[in-house]
Structure formats: structure tokens, C-alpha cells
Design a protein around this motif. Sequence first.
Motif, PDB file in Angstrom:
ATOM      1  N   ASP A 162      30.082  35.731  39.046  1.00 55.81           N
ATOM      2  CA  ASP A 162      30.621  36.472  40.198  1.00 55.81           C
ATOM      3  C   ASP A 162      31.724  35.675  40.890  1.00 55.81           C
ATOM      4  O   ASP A 162      32.727  36.236  41.331  1.00 55.81           O
ATOM      5  CB  ASP A 162      29.506  36.795  41.184  1.00 55.81           C
ATOM      6  N   ASP A 165      34.842  35.880  38.693  1.00 53.74           N
ATOM      7  CA  ASP A 165      35.481  37.196  38.846  1.00 53.74           C
ATOM      8  C   ASP A 165      36.287  37.260  40.140  1.00 53.74           C
ATOM      9  O   ASP A 165      37.390  37.820  40.172  1.00 53.74           O
ATOM     10  CB  ASP A 165      34.425  38.300  38.838  1.00 53.74           C
ATOM     11  N   TYR A 166      35.741  36.667  41.202  1.00 50.85           N
ATOM     12  CA  TYR A 166      36.434  36.683  42.487  1.00 50.85           C
ATOM     13  C   TYR A 166      37.718  35.855  42.437  1.00 50.85           C
ATOM     14  O   TYR A 166      38.759  36.277  42.960  1.00 50.85           O
ATOM     15  CB  TYR A 166      35.500  36.140  43.574  1.00 50.85           C
ATOM     16  N   ILE A 168      39.535  35.259  39.855  1.00 49.51           N
ATOM     17  CA  ILE A 168      40.495  36.015  39.039  1.00 49.51           C
ATOM     18  C   ILE A 168      41.110  37.145  39.857  1.00 49.51           C
ATOM     19  O   ILE A 168      42.315  37.422  39.753  1.00 49.51           O
ATOM     20  CB  ILE A 168      39.802  36.544  37.761  1.00 49.51           C
ATOM     21  N   GLN A 169      40.295  37.795  40.691  1.00 53.26           N
ATOM     22  CA  GLN A 169      40.828  38.841  41.579  1.00 53.26           C
ATOM     23  C   GLN A 169      41.880  38.275  42.515  1.00 53.26           C
ATOM     24  O   GLN A 169      42.950  38.867  42.715  1.00 53.26           O
ATOM     25  CB  GLN A 169      39.690  39.465  42.390  1.00 53.26           C
ATOM     26  N   LEU A 170      41.591  37.115  43.110  1.00 57.65           N
ATOM     27  CA  LEU A 170      42.549  36.488  44.015  1.00 57.65           C
ATOM     28  C   LEU A 170      43.825  36.074  43.285  1.00 57.65           C
ATOM     29  O   LEU A 170      44.922  36.146  43.845  1.00 57.65           O
ATOM     30  CB  LEU A 170      41.919  35.262  44.689  1.00 57.65           C
ATOM     31  N   ASP A 171      43.668  35.654  42.051  1.00 63.10           N
ATOM     32  CA  ASP A 171      44.831  35.262  41.251  1.00 63.10           C
ATOM     33  C   ASP A 171      45.779  36.427  41.047  1.00 63.10           C
ATOM     34  O   ASP A 171      46.991  36.246  40.919  1.00 63.10           O
ATOM     35  CB  ASP A 171      44.364  34.718  39.897  1.00 63.10           C
ATOM     36  N   ASN A 172      45.246  37.643  41.060  1.00 62.65           N
ATOM     37  CA  ASN A 172      46.048  38.841  40.836  1.00 62.65           C
ATOM     38  C   ASN A 172      46.408  39.571  42.140  1.00 62.65           C
ATOM     39  O   ASN A 172      46.952  40.659  42.099  1.00 62.65           O
ATOM     40  CB  ASN A 172      45.289  39.802  39.911  1.00 62.65           C
ATOM     41  N   ASP A 173      46.073  38.964  43.274  1.00 63.34           N
ATOM     42  CA  ASP A 173      46.348  39.599  44.565  1.00 63.34           C
ATOM     43  C   ASP A 173      46.910  38.554  45.520  1.00 63.34           C
ATOM     44  O   ASP A 173      46.161  37.841  46.204  1.00 63.34           O
ATOM     45  CB  ASP A 173      45.059  40.206  45.125  1.00 63.34           C
ATOM     46  N   ASP A 174      48.232  38.462  45.578  1.00 63.02           N
ATOM     47  CA  ASP A 174      48.882  37.419  46.376  1.00 63.02           C
ATOM     48  C   ASP A 174      48.522  37.490  47.855  1.00 63.02           C
ATOM     49  O   ASP A 174      48.348  36.459  48.512  1.00 63.02           O
ATOM     50  CB  ASP A 174      50.402  37.502  46.222  1.00 63.02           C
ATOM     51  N   ARG A 176      45.749  38.651  49.359  1.00 69.00           N
ATOM     52  CA  ARG A 176      44.375  38.171  49.606  1.00 69.00           C
ATOM     53  C   ARG A 176      44.306  36.661  49.431  1.00 69.00           C
ATOM     54  O   ARG A 176      43.610  35.973  50.184  1.00 69.00           O
ATOM     55  CB  ARG A 176      43.391  38.863  48.664  1.00 69.00           C
ATOM     56  N   TYR A 177      45.034  36.147  48.453  1.00 65.47           N
ATOM     57  CA  TYR A 177      45.048  34.700  48.231  1.00 65.47           C
ATOM     58  C   TYR A 177      45.662  33.973  49.428  1.00 65.47           C
ATOM     59  O   TYR A 177      45.140  32.958  49.898  1.00 65.47           O
ATOM     60  CB  TYR A 177      45.825  34.372  46.960  1.00 65.47           C
TER      61      TYR A 177
END
Length: 228
Positions: A162, A165-166, A168-174, A176-177
Motif C-alpha cells: 500500500d 502504491d501511494y 507511485i501515485q505521488l510520482d505521477n501527481d506533481d 500532490r507531491y
Amino acid sequence: MEPPLIIKNLHFLDNMFNMTMTFRQDSDVYRPYGRTEALREPQSFTIPVKSKLVAWVVSKWYPGVRRNEYYKELNKYIPIDVYGKSHMKLSWDDFYTTVSQYKFYLAFENSIYKDYITEKLWSNAFDSWAVPVVLGTTRKNYERFLPGEAFIHVDDFPSAKDLADYLIQLDNDDERYKNYFNWRSLYRVRRETGWDNHYCKACRALRQAPDYQVIPSLEKWFLEGTNV
């Protein structure tokens, strides 16, 4: 500055000390690895360009500690570049320029211990502008010393998968990062390094102390910090 995992044979020091100076906030002389300090005015900041995902710098593999097993599980689901002894070489001269290329840094402590938050977070991650993924004491304990949005805690996730996965999500959402850096407009990190600072603070405490406590068992007092 080290936890019970490393400091041994404290029973030999029973009935010898009246004051303590450690990273624990309840020491007579408090010596943290770092701290956050509020800025007088909000400041703008620029996040360094990131081209890599997760880094970890580690040289000592203590047997049976949680961070080793968690790393092995996490690495099944997300690539982690590991530097240090028996891994990729990294000199101190290149440390921050190398780690600053990564979006996330594994600030995994060797011990789960009260107030034990070391240079792995304060220096390795924050000075490199990598978002620290922490493993150590509780989130509540971390938030006594720094903003809750400044780090990612492994205990916030049911499993290592989990967490992966999180990330990786942040890596694809500037956007949120970037939220993990907003605290930098209001705070800065301060570190007091060098034994000269330690000795000076100890001397000031000795001169100003109204009285001393009695510590029959230094070992018992120190081991209390494992109950976090």
C-alpha cells in the motif's frame, strides 16, 4: 546520541550520574538531532528537479531490526536505490547532490525509541529536499517535532505494498507531491552539530540547574524510552 540497541552495559554506571544529556526531550539537557524553527515571515522555495524515485543510504545492518524486513518487502513493489556498505558507493562529497535527485528518501531508524529521530530525517532527507519516508517511533511522536505533512510514515499504511502504491501515485501527481514541501514556507530546519555545542549546552545547564535529580539506575531510565 545512540539508542539502547547500540549503548550496552549501562548498569555499570548505576549511582554515578545526576543529570542526563540525550536526544530524549525529558533529559535534563535536551540534545536533539534537529528541530524545526518557525520563520518570521513566509518564504518562497524551489524544489530541485527530481529524476529518480526512492533512495536509501545504509551501512550497518543490525540483525532482527524492523527496517531490514520492511525494506525487503517494500522493494518487491517499488524500485529502491540503496547506497552504502555492500551496495552502491556514495562519497560524502556527492551525498546531497545524489540524494537530491530522488523524490523520496527512506529515513528508516535502526531502533523504535522515544524521540529517536536522527540525521536520517533531519539531514539526509531534508537537506537533500527528498520527502522522508519514516520508520521509527510513532507518528504522534514525530509530530511533536515537525509538521505532520512534512513526512510519510510507514505505519499510515496497512502494508508495504500500500505504501509503494501511494509513492507511485505521488510520482505521477506533481501537485500532490508538492504538498509535502508546503511547510518549508513557514519553517526551517536547524541542526546544532559538533561536540563543542554539546559541551557548551551541558556547561550552561550545570550552572543554571537549581538542583539535581537522583538516577539510581541509568539503564532503567534509558530503557524507559523503548515504550513508545
